[in-house]
Motif scaffolding. Sequence first.
Motif, PDB file in Angstrom:
ATOM      1  N   ILE A 193      10.359  80.351 -85.401  1.00 19.43           N
ATOM      2  CA  ILE A 193      11.475  81.276 -85.649  1.00 19.43           C
ATOM      3  C   ILE A 193      12.367  80.729 -86.754  1.00 19.43           C
ATOM      4  O   ILE A 193      12.776  81.457 -87.661  1.00 19.43           O
ATOM      5  CB  ILE A 193      12.312  81.503 -84.363  1.00 19.43           C
ATOM      6  CG1 ILE A 193      11.432  82.056 -83.246  1.00 19.43           C
ATOM      7  CG2 ILE A 193      13.462  82.454 -84.642  1.00 19.43           C
ATOM      8  CD1 ILE A 193      12.191  82.293 -81.961  1.00 19.43           C
ATOM      9  N   LEU A 252      10.763  81.247 -90.059  1.00 19.84           N
ATOM     10  CA  LEU A 252      10.821  82.659 -90.458  1.00 19.84           C
ATOM     11  C   LEU A 252      12.216  83.007 -90.989  1.00 19.84           C
ATOM     12  O   LEU A 252      12.362  83.644 -92.039  1.00 19.84           O
ATOM     13  CB  LEU A 252      10.457  83.553 -89.265  1.00 19.84           C
ATOM     14  CG  LEU A 252      10.537  85.058 -89.505  1.00 19.84           C
ATOM     15  CD1 LEU A 252       9.644  85.475 -90.669  1.00 19.84           C
ATOM     16  CD2 LEU A 252      10.135  85.823 -88.248  1.00 19.84           C
ATOM     17  N   GLU A 255      18.604  86.140 -89.694  1.00 18.25           N
ATOM     18  CA  GLU A 255      18.470  85.964 -88.248  1.00 18.25           C
ATOM     19  C   GLU A 255      18.270  87.320 -87.569  1.00 18.25           C
ATOM     20  O   GLU A 255      17.416  87.474 -86.691  1.00 18.25           O
ATOM     21  CB  GLU A 255      19.719  85.267 -87.704  1.00 18.25           C
ATOM     22  CG  GLU A 255      19.569  84.836 -86.259  1.00 18.25           C
ATOM     23  CD  GLU A 255      20.851  84.256 -85.686  1.00 18.25           C
ATOM     24  OE1 GLU A 255      21.891  84.286 -86.367  1.00 18.25           O
ATOM     25  OE2 GLU A 255      20.807  83.803 -84.531  1.00 18.25           O
ATOM     26  N   ARG A 256      19.054  88.316 -88.013  1.00 21.03           N
ATOM     27  CA  ARG A 256      18.956  89.636 -87.412  1.00 21.03           C
ATOM     28  C   ARG A 256      17.564  90.230 -87.633  1.00 21.03           C
ATOM     29  O   ARG A 256      16.954  90.797 -86.713  1.00 21.03           O
ATOM     30  CB  ARG A 256      20.025  90.564 -88.019  1.00 21.03           C
ATOM     31  CG  ARG A 256      20.217  91.862 -87.291  1.00 21.03           C
ATOM     32  CD  ARG A 256      21.601  92.429 -87.554  1.00 21.03           C
ATOM     33  NE  ARG A 256      21.872  92.506 -88.969  1.00 21.03           N
ATOM     34  CZ  ARG A 256      21.779  93.620 -89.697  1.00 21.03           C
ATOM     35  NH1 ARG A 256      21.440  94.753 -89.106  1.00 21.03           N
ATOM     36  NH2 ARG A 256      22.035  93.621 -90.972  1.00 21.03           N
ATOM     37  N   ILE A 257      17.043  90.075 -88.840  1.00 22.31           N
ATOM     38  CA  ILE A 257      15.720  90.629 -89.144  1.00 22.31           C
ATOM     39  C   ILE A 257      14.641  89.914 -88.329  1.00 22.31           C
ATOM     40  O   ILE A 257      13.755  90.552 -87.760  1.00 22.31           O
ATOM     41  CB  ILE A 257      15.433  90.515 -90.662  1.00 22.31           C
ATOM     42  CG1 ILE A 257      16.387  91.420 -91.454  1.00 22.31           C
ATOM     43  CG2 ILE A 257      13.990  90.865 -90.964  1.00 22.31           C
ATOM     44  CD1 ILE A 257      16.326  91.211 -92.947  1.00 22.31           C
ATOM     45  N   HIS A 289      14.889  88.378 -85.448  1.00 20.85           N
ATOM     46  CA  HIS A 289      14.936  88.789 -84.047  1.00 20.85           C
ATOM     47  C   HIS A 289      14.439  90.217 -83.873  1.00 20.85           C
ATOM     48  O   HIS A 289      13.761  90.538 -82.903  1.00 20.85           O
ATOM     49  CB  HIS A 289      16.360  88.623 -83.504  1.00 20.85           C
ATOM     50  CG  HIS A 289      16.694  87.200 -83.183  1.00 20.85           C
ATOM     51  ND1 HIS A 289      16.516  86.661 -81.931  1.00 20.85           N
ATOM     52  CD2 HIS A 289      17.145  86.198 -83.960  1.00 20.85           C
ATOM     53  CE1 HIS A 289      16.885  85.379 -81.950  1.00 20.85           C
ATOM     54  NE2 HIS A 289      17.265  85.071 -83.166  1.00 20.85           N
ATOM     55  N   HIS A 290      14.767  91.078 -84.836  1.00 23.69           N
ATOM     56  CA  HIS A 290      14.284  92.458 -84.772  1.00 23.69           C
ATOM     57  C   HIS A 290      12.757  92.491 -84.785  1.00 23.69           C
ATOM     58  O   HIS A 290      12.130  93.206 -83.997  1.00 23.69           O
ATOM     59  CB  HIS A 290      14.845  93.254 -85.956  1.00 23.69           C
ATOM     60  CG  HIS A 290      14.208  94.596 -86.148  1.00 23.69           C
ATOM     61  ND1 HIS A 290      14.652  95.735 -85.515  1.00 23.69           N
ATOM     62  CD2 HIS A 290      13.125  94.968 -86.870  1.00 23.69           C
ATOM     63  CE1 HIS A 290      13.873  96.749 -85.853  1.00 23.69           C
ATOM     64  NE2 HIS A 290      12.944  96.317 -86.689  1.00 23.69           N
ATOM     65  N   LEU A 291      12.166  91.690 -85.666  1.00 25.44           N
ATOM     66  CA  LEU A 291      10.701  91.711 -85.801  1.00 25.44           C
ATOM     67  C   LEU A 291      10.022  91.154 -84.551  1.00 25.44           C
ATOM     68  O   LEU A 291       8.964  91.632 -84.137  1.00 25.44           O
ATOM     69  CB  LEU A 291      10.276  90.902 -87.024  1.00 25.44           C
ATOM     70  CG  LEU A 291      10.560  91.568 -88.378  1.00 25.44           C
ATOM     71  CD1 LEU A 291      10.297  90.600 -89.508  1.00 25.44           C
ATOM     72  CD2 LEU A 291       9.729  92.831 -88.534  1.00 25.44           C
ATOM     73  N   LEU A 292      10.624  90.133 -83.938  1.00 24.48           N
ATOM     74  CA  LEU A 292      10.002  89.538 -82.748  1.00 24.48           C
ATOM     75  C   LEU A 292      10.237  90.410 -81.524  1.00 24.48           C
ATOM     76  O   LEU A 292       9.418  90.462 -80.607  1.00 24.48           O
ATOM     77  CB  LEU A 292      10.561  88.139 -82.512  1.00 24.48           C
ATOM     78  CG  LEU A 292      10.083  87.110 -83.542  1.00 24.48           C
ATOM     79  CD1 LEU A 292      10.872  85.834 -83.420  1.00 24.48           C
ATOM     80  CD2 LEU A 292       8.599  86.837 -83.356  1.00 24.48           C
ATOM     81  N   ASN A 293      11.368  91.100 -81.516  1.00 25.31           N
ATOM     82  CA  ASN A 293      11.770  91.902 -80.363  1.00 25.31           C
ATOM     83  C   ASN A 293      10.960  93.178 -80.234  1.00 25.31           C
ATOM     84  O   ASN A 293      10.529  93.556 -79.155  1.00 25.31           O
ATOM     85  CB  ASN A 293      13.231  92.291 -80.520  1.00 25.31           C
ATOM     86  CG  ASN A 293      14.027  91.952 -79.303  1.00 25.31           C
ATOM     87  OD1 ASN A 293      13.454  91.584 -78.280  1.00 25.31           O
ATOM     88  ND2 ASN A 293      15.327  92.056 -79.394  1.00 25.31           N
ATOM     89  N   ARG A 310       5.542  94.101 -82.723  1.00 24.79           N
ATOM     90  CA  ARG A 310       5.195  92.968 -83.581  1.00 24.79           C
ATOM     91  C   ARG A 310       4.182  93.346 -84.664  1.00 24.79           C
ATOM     92  O   ARG A 310       3.978  92.607 -85.615  1.00 24.79           O
ATOM     93  CB  ARG A 310       4.670  91.809 -82.743  1.00 24.79           C
ATOM     94  CG  ARG A 310       5.776  91.206 -81.886  1.00 24.79           C
ATOM     95  CD  ARG A 310       5.447  89.812 -81.437  1.00 24.79           C
ATOM     96  NE  ARG A 310       6.563  89.224 -80.707  1.00 24.79           N
ATOM     97  CZ  ARG A 310       6.578  87.975 -80.274  1.00 24.79           C
ATOM     98  NH1 ARG A 310       5.549  87.199 -80.489  1.00 24.79           N
ATOM     99  NH2 ARG A 310       7.627  87.507 -79.624  1.00 24.79           N
TER     100      ARG A 310
END
Lengths: 202, 202
Positions: B11, B14, B30-32, B34-38, B41
């Motif tokens: 993470i 990334l 950070e926001r992007i 977390h968005h991609l992992l959340n 995928r």
Amino acid sequence: MSLREVPSGAIGLLIQELSRLPGIGPKSAERIAHHLLNGDRNQALALAGALRSAVETVRACSICHNWTEDEVCSICRDSRRDASLLCVVETPKDLASFERAATFRGRYHVLGGKLAPLDDVGPDELEINSLINRVRGGGVRELILATSPTLEGDGTALFIANMLAMTEVRITRLARGIPSGSSLDYVNSQMLTDALEGRRSI
Amino acid sequence: MSLREVPSGAIGLLIQELSRLPGIGPKSAERIAHHLLNGDRNQALALAGALRSAVETVRACSICHNWTEDEVCSICRDSRRDASLLCVVETPKDLASFERAATFRGRYHVLGGKLAPLDDVGPDELEINSLINRVRGGGVRELILATSPTLEGDGTALFIANMLAMTEVRITRLARGIPSGSSLDYVNSQMLTDALEGRRSI
């Protein structure tokens, strides 16, 4: 603004995928795509590799549901962290914010969101049962409900507090008030009401 | 603002790679991430694929140096486009802006930047020789120098105009004036001076 015609082919596809990222519009996506193709192309490959690697290795910790590359995350494995103090957060991002502040030395439980009946997010969509089981398993002295200070966040906290009402565990909520470093000019009435209600002797 | 401590592992890597993109700070990165992992995928994998594919397939057109996936780009291959009218731009991104406006029906030449002696960008770092050869090769009636309206862009245009002073080719520069749709309140003196100098009968 006219409709932006996205170019076709590999560049068009790259711009399209970039513009799906949060906070990135078509203009920024185009700028980023051209930057990546123009400069050192190894940067684009490094980003592609980091994306793949994160997708393939990052999963939920089996205890707290934070993101980890192992079965159990480094916080849950760290014996120096107080296992009797659980901070309940909505997302791994919120957990990361707490870790950056570096003042909390307990452990976490990540819910994976908040209750939102209008969006069909009920208790079964969140890690609420695993939290209840974790608390009932014993060893937890205090549960800090750090869900967001909104209607849905408050609702989620209340729901969890009700589920655990019959236990001995102390249940707390984050303090509300005026944000440090702000000016009272920019503080709204709800913040002032919270700050008055929660006032403390000095 | 305190120094942001980037998490380690997949993470962290990334977030680090995302924050190297232009216009993306550590918070957005950070926001992007977390968005991609959340979310889904596959979106992250699609972006990784698009990055790889663009890096591997996109190269410079052998005639105009625009980006293409072939030996010669689709504009240079399009016989309906006027080959006697060449628009000289700094970057493929500028070319894309012209194409979006969809009013220019000639062809292009991409310089790959502008002359910038302070940054060690001289004529040999740009596609200037290939432009001169292209013009000397014949068939070009007019050269529109569409470099940026700055000191360096003007310098680049002047340099090219001097190199071609002995040819019969008409050399023009984009008009300057007040931007359509703007208010005179927001127009600076240089724009007004340009607009007065370039005024036209109606």
